[in-house]
Design a protein around this motif. Structure first.
Motif, mmCIF file in Angstrom:
data_model
loop_
_atom_site.group_PDB
_atom_site.id
_atom_site.type_symbol
_atom_site.label_atom_id
_atom_site.label_comp_id
_atom_site.label_asym_id
_atom_site.label_seq_id
_atom_site.Cartn_x
_atom_site.Cartn_y
_atom_site.Cartn_z
ATOM 1 N N ILE A 1 0.849 -1.203 0.000
ATOM 2 C CA ILE A 1 0.000 0.000 0.000
ATOM 3 C C ILE A 1 0.881 1.249 0.000
ATOM 4 O O ILE A 1 0.705 2.162 -0.820
ATOM 5 C CB ILE A 1 -0.940 -0.015 1.226
ATOM 6 C CG1 ILE A 1 -2.061 -1.056 1.016
ATOM 7 C CG2 ILE A 1 -1.521 1.381 1.494
ATOM 8 C CD1 ILE A 1 -2.897 -1.338 2.263
ATOM 9 N N HIS A 2 1.841 1.278 0.898
ATOM 10 C CA HIS A 2 2.718 2.455 0.966
ATOM 11 C C HIS A 2 3.548 2.596 -0.314
ATOM 12 O O HIS A 2 3.731 3.696 -0.821
ATOM 13 C CB HIS A 2 3.622 2.377 2.197
ATOM 14 C CG HIS A 2 2.869 2.564 3.477
ATOM 15 N ND1 HIS A 2 2.114 3.688 3.726
ATOM 16 C CD2 HIS A 2 2.721 1.772 4.554
ATOM 17 C CE1 HIS A 2 1.548 3.577 4.918
ATOM 18 N NE2 HIS A 2 1.892 2.421 5.447
ATOM 19 N N ASP A 3 4.039 1.482 -0.832
ATOM 20 C CA ASP A 3 4.849 1.549 -2.059
ATOM 21 C C ASP A 3 4.021 2.083 -3.233
ATOM 22 O O ASP A 3 4.497 2.912 -4.010
ATOM 23 C CB ASP A 3 5.392 0.159 -2.424
ATOM 24 C CG ASP A 3 6.477 -0.290 -1.459
ATOM 25 O OD1 ASP A 3 6.948 0.545 -0.660
ATOM 26 O OD2 ASP A 3 6.839 -1.479 -1.500
ATOM 27 N N PHE A 4 2.801 1.585 -3.362
ATOM 28 C CA PHE A 4 1.940 2.005 -4.469
ATOM 29 C C PHE A 4 1.775 3.525 -4.466
ATOM 30 O O PHE A 4 1.955 4.185 -5.494
ATOM 31 C CB PHE A 4 0.566 1.325 -4.354
ATOM 32 C CG PHE A 4 -0.409 1.696 -5.442
ATOM 33 C CD1 PHE A 4 -0.471 0.972 -6.634
ATOM 34 C CD2 PHE A 4 -1.287 2.773 -5.284
ATOM 35 C CE1 PHE A 4 -1.377 1.312 -7.635
ATOM 36 C CE2 PHE A 4 -2.191 3.113 -6.284
ATOM 37 C CZ PHE A 4 -2.232 2.385 -7.462
ATOM 38 N N PHE A 5 1.453 4.075 -3.309
ATOM 39 C CA PHE A 5 1.194 5.521 -3.267
ATOM 40 C C PHE A 5 2.490 6.337 -3.313
ATOM 41 O O PHE A 5 2.527 7.406 -3.922
ATOM 42 C CB PHE A 5 0.343 5.870 -2.044
ATOM 43 C CG PHE A 5 -1.076 5.378 -2.206
ATOM 44 C CD1 PHE A 5 -1.855 5.816 -3.272
ATOM 45 C CD2 PHE A 5 -1.625 4.451 -1.335
ATOM 46 C CE1 PHE A 5 -3.154 5.347 -3.463
ATOM 47 C CE2 PHE A 5 -2.922 3.978 -1.509
ATOM 48 C CZ PHE A 5 -3.686 4.425 -2.576
ATOM 49 N N TYR A 6 3.540 5.809 -2.711
ATOM 50 C CA TYR A 6 4.820 6.515 -2.767
ATOM 51 C C TYR A 6 5.296 6.619 -4.223
ATOM 52 O O TYR A 6 5.712 7.684 -4.682
ATOM 53 C CB TYR A 6 5.858 5.781 -1.913
ATOM 54 C CG TYR A 6 7.151 6.532 -1.770
ATOM 55 C CD1 TYR A 6 7.307 7.517 -0.794
ATOM 56 C CD2 TYR A 6 8.222 6.286 -2.639
ATOM 57 C CE1 TYR A 6 8.493 8.223 -0.683
ATOM 58 C CE2 TYR A 6 9.405 6.984 -2.535
ATOM 59 C CZ TYR A 6 9.533 7.957 -1.545
ATOM 60 O OH TYR A 6 10.697 8.657 -1.442
ATOM 61 N N ASP A 7 5.166 5.514 -4.955
ATOM 62 C CA ASP A 7 5.602 5.497 -6.361
ATOM 63 C C ASP A 7 4.792 6.462 -7.223
ATOM 64 O O ASP A 7 5.232 6.859 -8.296
ATOM 65 C CB ASP A 7 5.464 4.089 -6.958
ATOM 66 C CG ASP A 7 6.489 3.129 -6.392
ATOM 67 O OD1 ASP A 7 7.438 3.594 -5.722
ATOM 68 O OD2 ASP A 7 6.326 1.902 -6.590
ATOM 69 N N ARG A 8 3.584 6.810 -6.763
ATOM 70 C CA ARG A 8 2.731 7.714 -7.545
ATOM 71 C C ARG A 8 2.703 9.126 -6.965
ATOM 72 O O ARG A 8 1.805 9.910 -7.261
ATOM 73 C CB ARG A 8 1.321 7.145 -7.630
ATOM 74 C CG ARG A 8 1.214 6.025 -8.654
ATOM 75 C CD ARG A 8 -0.020 5.181 -8.455
ATOM 76 N NE ARG A 8 -0.047 4.069 -9.413
ATOM 77 C CZ ARG A 8 0.730 2.984 -9.340
ATOM 78 N NH1 ARG A 8 1.605 2.865 -8.354
ATOM 79 N NH2 ARG A 8 0.657 2.034 -10.251
ATOM 80 N N ASP A 9 3.673 9.412 -6.095
ATOM 81 C CA ASP A 9 3.829 10.767 -5.538
ATOM 82 C C ASP A 9 2.657 11.233 -4.686
ATOM 83 O O ASP A 9 2.349 12.433 -4.646
ATOM 84 C CB ASP A 9 4.094 11.796 -6.656
ATOM 85 C CG ASP A 9 5.430 11.556 -7.330
ATOM 86 O OD1 ASP A 9 6.380 11.200 -6.610
ATOM 87 O OD2 ASP A 9 5.512 11.707 -8.562
ATOM 88 N N PHE A 10 1.989 10.313 -4.032
ATOM 89 C CA PHE A 10 0.989 10.703 -3.036
ATOM 90 C C PHE A 10 1.723 11.076 -1.747
ATOM 91 O O PHE A 10 2.766 10.503 -1.433
ATOM 92 C CB PHE A 10 0.035 9.537 -2.721
ATOM 93 C CG PHE A 10 -1.047 9.324 -3.749
ATOM 94 C CD1 PHE A 10 -0.745 8.951 -5.058
ATOM 95 C CD2 PHE A 10 -2.384 9.464 -3.400
ATOM 96 C CE1 PHE A 10 -1.756 8.737 -6.005
ATOM 97 C CE2 PHE A 10 -3.399 9.241 -4.327
ATOM 98 C CZ PHE A 10 -3.087 8.887 -5.634
#
Ligand code: 4AD
Ligand code: MG
Length: 432
Positions: A143-152
């Motif tokens: 979850i954290h990786d997904f959003f981190y990779d998308r600049d959230f």
């Protein structure tokens, strides 16, 4: 303990004499040779005890080992294809750290689930429980990786709050220096504020609902991840959801193969989980259900049997979108094409797991939102700050909440979501 090797690293020590520390799972002996299976938290390894090669005191200590004795084992690591995990230790010395004072309550036999939940602090050590919670850990990281990779930007929202997030019926109240505070049902209203500061944000934390329901998919404390995106409409929102859920499923398939095997999960059922997910309007869902003989009137929310009947039609999660206003929360945006409905979606997982996501475009019109707050008889004062977001640069925005335990229950194929949180809180359970 500094020199102890972790069981997951045994592959790097083949042929060497090492020390491990852990707990006894089982022992058995065939006269001249004994076996003790040791669990150290990173894995499980069988240690072989050749009677002739160890001194008498060591053999006696081995013979007296009870389940869940904590101990240190010294021995030589051997690669062995037949051994679970692929490695074995030939034991040369054994150091008992603590013997159980009583027989360990959880025996390798069937226990009732209430008994297991009363012993949750010990049940955690069991192989299927460990596997489920490791998948949870992987999904949290994903979850954290997904959003981190998308600049959230991750926004941590308050747990103590004065504004009702979802519905007045399921609030935990507490005295807050003479005022009433509620435990957060959602972080959504706060991430909406943050979306105007950072555009793409999310929160991820525990949320609380005094749900009186005793179903297999309700907890009173559960974890929810809630992204919120400025200038995204309901269609953008659904696209983000299908990418997100597909990512989580495939991360678990890639990195948790052993755990899913321990859980006897049929992983073939997860392989098709890829965008696009089917989309069914609420109107079409009701027509379909009526044709199938379900008793449902336009206007009511879908129940678990309805959700199951719809999701059975597909091999991946399905969106049901644009529900009637009265079935949903006050903050959802009125559908301009049919003002009886709101721009929202529920994502239903396959195999009968039901709703794992609730999402919507938010009402961004000041007057309409204030009217909805009044209609729902919510205390307007507590929402002044929320209305401000529509006063100063209102903007279209959308977001959703994914329930972590329901999602992990589906991925792991467990029936009850209570097994996918370390210490479940339910209507009749606050212990341990
Ligand atoms: O549909 P819900 O109530 O949506 C919200 O809370 C929105 N504020 C989310 C948002 O738009 N930011 O809850 C979202 C998800 C559900 O789909 C479900 O997976 C989970 O949270 N959930 C629960 N999980 C376990 N036990 C409960 N009692 C749950 N209630 C909701
Ligand atoms: Mg919902």
């Amino acid at each position: 303990m500094a020199n102890t090797v972790e069981v997951c690293d045994l592959k790097d020590h083949v042929g060497a004499e090492i020390e491990i520390a852990g707990w006894v799972e089982t022992t058995r002996s065939h006269g001249k040779i004994g076996f003790v299976v040791v669990r150290d938290g990173t894995g499980v390894v069988q240690c072989v005890v050749p009677k002739k090669q160890v001194d008498e005191a060591t053999w006696d200590a081995f013979s007296g080992l009870a389940q869940e004795t904590s101990l240190g084992v010294t021995g030589e690591v051997r690669a062995d294809d037949r051994a679970p995990g692929g490695y074995e230790i030939t034991l040369t010395a054994l150091d008992v750290l603590a013997e159980p004072v009583d027989e360990y309550p959880i025996q390798p036999k069937e226990h009732g689930v209430e008994f297991l939940l009363d012993h949750r602090h010990l049940w955690l050590r069991s192989s299927q429980q460990r596997a489920g919670l490791r998948v949870r850990d992987e999904v949290e990281k994903a979850i954290h990786d997904f959003f981190y990779d998308r600049d959230f930007v991750r926004i941590d929202t308050p747990i103590l709050t004065g504004a009702i997030g979802e519905s007045a019926g399921t609030l935990f109240e507490t005295d807050y220096f003479g005022e009433t505070a509620y435990l957060a049902q959602t972080g959504q209203l706060y991430v909406e504020a943050a979306a105007a500061a950072f555009r793409k944000v999310y929160c991820f934390g525990p949320t609380f609902r005094a749900e009186k329901s005793k179903t297999r998919r309700h907890l009173t404390e559960f974890w929810m991840v809630e992204p919120e995106v400025a200038f995204a409409d309901s269609d953008d929102n659904m696209r983000l959801q299908e990418e997100f859920v597909s990512y989580l499923v495939h991360r678990a398939l890639e990195r948790c193969a052993d755990e899913l095997e321990t859980l006897e999960r049929d992983t073939a059922a997860l392989e098709p989980v890829k965008p696009p997910f089917p989309r069914v309007s609420y109107d079409d869902a009701v027509t379909f259900l009526q044709e199938e003989g379900h008793e449902i009137e336009w206007g009511s929310d879908l129940g678990a049997p309805h959700e199951a009947a719809i999701s059975e039609q597909y091999d991946r999660p399905v969106f049901v979108y644009n529900y009637p206003k009265e079935a949903k929360a006050f903050y959802m945006k009125e559908n301009p094409d049919d003002p009886r409905t709101v721009l929202c979606d529920d994502l239903l997982a396959p195999e009968g797991y039901g709703e794992i996501i609730g999402g919507s475009q938010r009402e961004d019109d000041y007057d309409r939102l204030r009217r909805r707050i009044r209609e729902e008889q919510l205390p307007e004062d507590a929402y002044a700050w929320y209305l401000d977001l529509r006063k100063y640069g209102g903007f279209p925005h959308s977001g959703f909440g994914l329930g972590l335990e329901r999602t992990v229950a589906w991925i792991t194929g467990r029936r009850h979501i209570r097994e996918l949180i370390p210490f479940p809180r339910m209507i009749n359970r606050l212990y341990p």
